[in-house]
Design a protein around this motif. Structure first.
Motif, PDB file in Angstrom:
ATOM      1  N   THR A 121      91.270 102.069  45.051  1.00 44.34           N
ATOM      2  CA  THR A 121      91.235 100.640  44.737  1.00 44.34           C
ATOM      3  C   THR A 121      90.659  99.838  45.907  1.00 44.34           C
ATOM      4  OG1 THR A 121      93.158 100.880  43.305  1.00 44.34           O
ATOM      5  CG2 THR A 121      92.605  98.658  44.016  1.00 44.34           C
ATOM      6  N   ARG A 122      91.099 100.150  47.111  1.00 44.83           N
ATOM      7  CA  ARG A 122      90.580  99.441  48.280  1.00 44.83           C
ATOM      8  C   ARG A 122      89.071  99.623  48.418  1.00 44.83           C
ATOM      9  NH1 ARG A 122      95.435 101.097  52.535  1.00 44.83           N
ATOM     10  NH2 ARG A 122      96.887  99.427  51.906  1.00 44.83           N
ATOM     11  N   SER A 123      88.602 100.831  48.161  1.00 40.78           N
ATOM     12  CA  SER A 123      87.168 101.099  48.222  1.00 40.78           C
ATOM     13  C   SER A 123      86.413 100.282  47.171  1.00 40.78           C
ATOM     14  CB  SER A 123      86.919 102.600  48.011  1.00 40.78           C
ATOM     15  OG  SER A 123      85.536 102.878  47.987  1.00 40.78           O
ATOM     16  N   LEU A 124      86.965 100.246  45.954  1.00 37.23           N
ATOM     17  CA  LEU A 124      86.345  99.445  44.892  1.00 37.23           C
ATOM     18  C   LEU A 124      86.284  97.969  45.271  1.00 37.23           C
ATOM     19  CD1 LEU A 124      87.829 100.766  41.516  1.00 37.23           C
ATOM     20  CD2 LEU A 124      85.439 100.805  42.215  1.00 37.23           C
ATOM     21  N   MET A 125      87.369  97.463  45.832  1.00 41.69           N
ATOM     22  CA  MET A 125      87.427  96.051  46.189  1.00 41.69           C
ATOM     23  C   MET A 125      86.428  95.709  47.300  1.00 41.69           C
ATOM     24  SD  MET A 125      89.559  94.535  44.111  1.00 41.69           S
ATOM     25  CE  MET A 125      88.522  95.491  42.984  1.00 41.69           C
ATOM     26  N   ARG A 126      86.243  96.637  48.244  1.00 38.59           N
ATOM     27  CA  ARG A 126      85.216  96.422  49.276  1.00 38.59           C
ATOM     28  C   ARG A 126      83.835  96.367  48.646  1.00 38.59           C
ATOM     29  NH1 ARG A 126      88.481 100.109  52.300  1.00 38.59           N
ATOM     30  NH2 ARG A 126      87.155 101.856  51.619  1.00 38.59           N
ATOM     31  N   ASP A 127      83.565  97.301  47.740  1.00 36.53           N
ATOM     32  CA  ASP A 127      82.249  97.348  47.092  1.00 36.53           C
ATOM     33  C   ASP A 127      81.993  96.109  46.240  1.00 36.53           C
ATOM     34  OD1 ASP A 127      81.904  99.798  48.263  1.00 36.53           O
ATOM     35  OD2 ASP A 127      82.344 100.960  46.452  1.00 36.53           O
ATOM     36  N   CYS A 128      83.071  95.550  45.658  1.00 37.94           N
ATOM     37  CA  CYS A 128      82.938  94.384  44.783  1.00 37.94           C
ATOM     38  C   CYS A 128      82.912  93.062  45.554  1.00 37.94           C
ATOM     39  CB  CYS A 128      84.099  94.334  43.789  1.00 37.94           C
ATOM     40  SG  CYS A 128      84.094  95.655  42.573  1.00 37.94           S
ATOM     41  N   GLY A 129      83.207  93.132  46.851  1.00 41.20           N
ATOM     42  CA  GLY A 129      83.264  91.903  47.635  1.00 41.20           C
ATOM     43  C   GLY A 129      84.447  91.024  47.268  1.00 41.20           C
ATOM     44  N   ALA A 130      85.560  91.625  46.888  1.00 40.67           N
ATOM     45  CA  ALA A 130      86.746  90.857  46.499  1.00 40.67           C
ATOM     46  C   ALA A 130      87.279  90.070  47.686  1.00 40.67           C
ATOM     47  CB  ALA A 130      87.824  91.793  45.964  1.00 40.67           C
ATOM     48  N   GLU A 131      87.569  88.812  47.463  1.00 38.39           N
ATOM     49  CA  GLU A 131      88.117  87.963  48.527  1.00 38.39           C
ATOM     50  C   GLU A 131      89.597  88.261  48.753  1.00 38.39           C
ATOM     51  OE1 GLU A 131      86.984  83.782  48.032  1.00 38.39           O
ATOM     52  OE2 GLU A 131      85.514  84.471  46.545  1.00 38.39           O
ATOM     53  N   ARG A 132      90.323  88.475  47.665  1.00 36.86           N
ATOM     54  CA  ARG A 132      91.742  88.827  47.717  1.00 36.86           C
ATOM     55  C   ARG A 132      92.036  89.740  46.542  1.00 36.86           C
ATOM     56  NH1 ARG A 132      94.921  83.189  47.784  1.00 36.86           N
ATOM     57  NH2 ARG A 132      96.708  84.614  47.691  1.00 36.86           N
ATOM     58  N   TYR A 133      93.065  90.553  46.672  1.00 35.37           N
ATOM     59  CA  TYR A 133      93.432  91.389  45.535  1.00 35.37           C
ATOM     60  C   TYR A 133      94.875  91.845  45.646  1.00 35.37           C
ATOM     61  CZ  TYR A 133      92.255  95.258  48.734  1.00 35.37           C
ATOM     62  OH  TYR A 133      92.185  96.117  49.811  1.00 35.37           O
ATOM     63  N   LEU A 134      95.427  92.218  44.500  1.00 35.26           N
ATOM     64  CA  LEU A 134      96.785  92.743  44.386  1.00 35.26           C
ATOM     65  C   LEU A 134      96.711  94.164  43.841  1.00 35.26           C
ATOM     66  CD1 LEU A 134      98.228  89.718  42.393  1.00 35.26           C
ATOM     67  CD2 LEU A 134      98.742  90.168  44.807  1.00 35.26           C
ATOM     68  N   ILE A 135      97.489  95.079  44.403  1.00 34.70           N
ATOM     69  CA  ILE A 135      97.633  96.422  43.836  1.00 34.70           C
ATOM     70  C   ILE A 135      99.088  96.556  43.407  1.00 34.70           C
ATOM     71  CG2 ILE A 135      97.422  98.901  44.200  1.00 34.70           C
ATOM     72  CD1 ILE A 135      95.472  98.333  46.477  1.00 34.70           C
ATOM     73  N   LEU A 136      99.314  96.704  42.111  1.00 37.36           N
ATOM     74  CA  LEU A 136     100.659  96.697  41.546  1.00 37.36           C
ATOM     75  C   LEU A 136     100.933  98.034  40.852  1.00 37.36           C
ATOM     76  CD1 LEU A 136     100.236  93.123  40.021  1.00 37.36           C
ATOM     77  CD2 LEU A 136     101.366  93.693  42.188  1.00 37.36           C
ATOM     78  N   PRO A 137     101.407  99.031  41.595  1.00 41.90           N
ATOM     79  CA  PRO A 137     101.608 100.369  41.017  1.00 41.90           C
ATOM     80  C   PRO A 137     102.687 100.372  39.928  1.00 41.90           C
ATOM     81  CG  PRO A 137     101.683 100.425  43.424  1.00 41.90           C
ATOM     82  CD  PRO A 137     101.759  98.989  43.019  1.00 41.90           C
ATOM     83  N   SER A 138     102.484 101.203  38.927  1.00 39.24           N
ATOM     84  CA  SER A 138     103.495 101.379  37.882  1.00 39.24           C
ATOM     85  C   SER A 138     104.695 102.115  38.460  1.00 39.24           C
ATOM     86  CB  SER A 138     102.930 102.196  36.718  1.00 39.24           C
ATOM     87  OG  SER A 138     101.825 101.553  36.148  1.00 39.24           O
ATOM     88  N   LYS A 139     105.878 101.551  38.244  1.00 38.46           N
ATOM     89  CA  LYS A 139     107.113 102.217  38.665  1.00 38.46           C
ATOM     90  C   LYS A 139     107.805 102.879  37.477  1.00 38.46           C
ATOM     91  CE  LYS A 139     109.759 100.244  41.728  1.00 38.46           C
ATOM     92  NZ  LYS A 139     110.618  99.246  42.424  1.00 38.46           N
ATOM     93  N   ARG A 140     107.758 102.192  36.337  1.00 35.95           N
ATOM     94  CA  ARG A 140     108.363 102.762  35.130  1.00 35.95           C
ATOM     95  C   ARG A 140     107.714 102.145  33.908  1.00 35.95           C
ATOM     96  NH1 ARG A 140     114.806 103.104  33.452  1.00 35.95           N
ATOM     97  NH2 ARG A 140     114.464 104.059  31.403  1.00 35.95           N
ATOM     98  N   VAL A 141     107.323 102.983  32.977  1.00 36.29           N
ATOM     99  CA  VAL A 141     106.771 102.519  31.702  1.00 36.29           C
ATOM    100  C   VAL A 141     107.889 102.554  30.667  1.00 36.29           C
ATOM    101  CG1 VAL A 141     105.094 102.950  29.868  1.00 36.29           C
ATOM    102  CG2 VAL A 141     104.456 103.350  32.257  1.00 36.29           C
ATOM    103  N   TYR A 142     108.230 101.399  30.117  1.00 40.06           N
ATOM    104  CA  TYR A 142     109.265 101.315  29.094  1.00 40.06           C
ATOM    105  C   TYR A 142     108.668 101.423  27.693  1.00 40.06           C
ATOM    106  CZ  TYR A 142     112.583  99.844  32.661  1.00 40.06           C
ATOM    107  OH  TYR A 142     113.403  99.807  33.762  1.00 40.06           O
TER     108      TYR A 142
END
Length: 315
Positions: A121-142
């Motif tokens: 994800t970090r690599s993708l965001m660098r390539d996309c020129g993202a100014e800010r981003y959130l990475i929200l991993p799945s903890k549990r799928v209900y």
């Protein structure tokens, strides 16, 4: 619902597709129709994109190479460039432009480990020129069950809670066959015949295997997956839930809101304290707002914020 659709057929194919050696023949019998007519109609809906695919729908947690997932929200300037980069990445499934004042692009991504997921994800965001981003991993799928009630005009499925201890597929050949079926299940009188010849199992053995996998939640369900947009469900809302009790709230939402398609607990970030997310699809936004308003009264919910989709780039 989109005008001109055969709602009876599409509803039955979503909610009651028989898991037998001849599912489409049996579906036709249940509807009181000729098998050739049902097969022809479903093939047509696949051709025009109303039906995305038919057959077993897999639980990614059962497969070691794609066992971790995250939702990513990004502040992107050049959206067109970013979409091209993100959609080319293996493991990206959904990608939406949403109506948030900061994070406008939202996508899901999968990888074989949490570290790989974050690095990718970090690599993708660098390539996309993202100014800010959130990475929200799945903890549990209900819940993860996308079905569209063509009569109600809203997503709807009364499915049991997802199991947290999903069995891993260690048999490489079985895993390969299951993924092959999810990608290319043929709409014909004996659809399992193709896989019987290719993988060396009897047709009835494959049906029994899938039935067992459904019980174990390795296969989430066996049905026709519709394209919401092309079925008339032009609105979807990602509901962000602020709560100190994500598990308790999730279970209350499951009991009271069959309109939910996805219900996932995710990691939080310092300035983004929404641990629970649920999706609702509908023919108009008012339906989604009304559901969020009712859900907001559930014990334990402090706030619900809806991020509506403005455009889908990958579905």
């Amino acid at each position: 619902m989109r005008a001109g659709l055969d709602s009876e057929l599409l509803m039955e194919a979503q909610y009651n597709l028989p898991l037998t050696e001849t599912p489409f023949v049996d579906l036709a019998e249940n509807l009181g129709r000729k098998p050739e007519d049902v097969i022809k109609a479903l093939r047509y809906y696949v051709k025009i994109g109303v039906v995305k695919r038919v057959g077993p729908q897999l639980n990614y947690k059962a497969f070691r190479e794609i066992g971790f997932a995250a939702l990513v929200g990004a502040k992107i300037g050049d959206v067109e460039k970013a979409v091209g980069i993100i959609n080319a990445e293996k493991g990206v499934k959904h990608n939406f432009l949403r109506d948030h004042p900061v994070y406008n692009l939202w996508f899901t991504i999968k990888a074989e480990s949490l570290d790989a997921l974050i690095e990718k994800t970090r690599s993708l965001m660098r390539d996309c020129g993202a100014e800010r981003y959130l990475i929200l991993p799945s903890k549990r799928v209900y819940k993860m069950d996308v079905k569209y009630d063509l009569n109600r005009g809203v997503s709807w499925s009364e499915i049991v809670e997802e199991r947290d201890d999903v069995k891993r597929i260690d048999d490489e050949e079985i895993g390969k066959m299951l993924k092959d079926m999810e990608r290319s299940f043929p709409i014909e009188e004996r659809p399992f015949k193709k896989f019987s010849k290719k993988y060396g199992y009897k047709e009835e053995e494959i049906v029994d295997l899938i039935s067992e996998m459904v019980e174990e939640r390795v296969v989430r369900d066996f049905y026709a997956v519709l394209n919401g947009q092309k079925s008339g469900f032009v609105e979807n809302g990602m509901n962000l839930v602020r709560t100190e009790d994500p598990e308790g709230v999730a279970k209350r939402l499951l009991r009271k809101f069959p309109e939910i398609t996805h219900l996932v607990e995710r990691g939080v970030e310092r300035d983004w304290n929404y641990p629970l997310y649920f999706m609702v699809h509908a023919v108009k936004r008012e339906i989604i707002r009304e559901i969020a308003e009712r859900a907001g009264k559930i014990r334990g919910i402090e706030e619900i914020k809806i991020l509506f989709s403005l455009k889908s780039f990958k579905d």
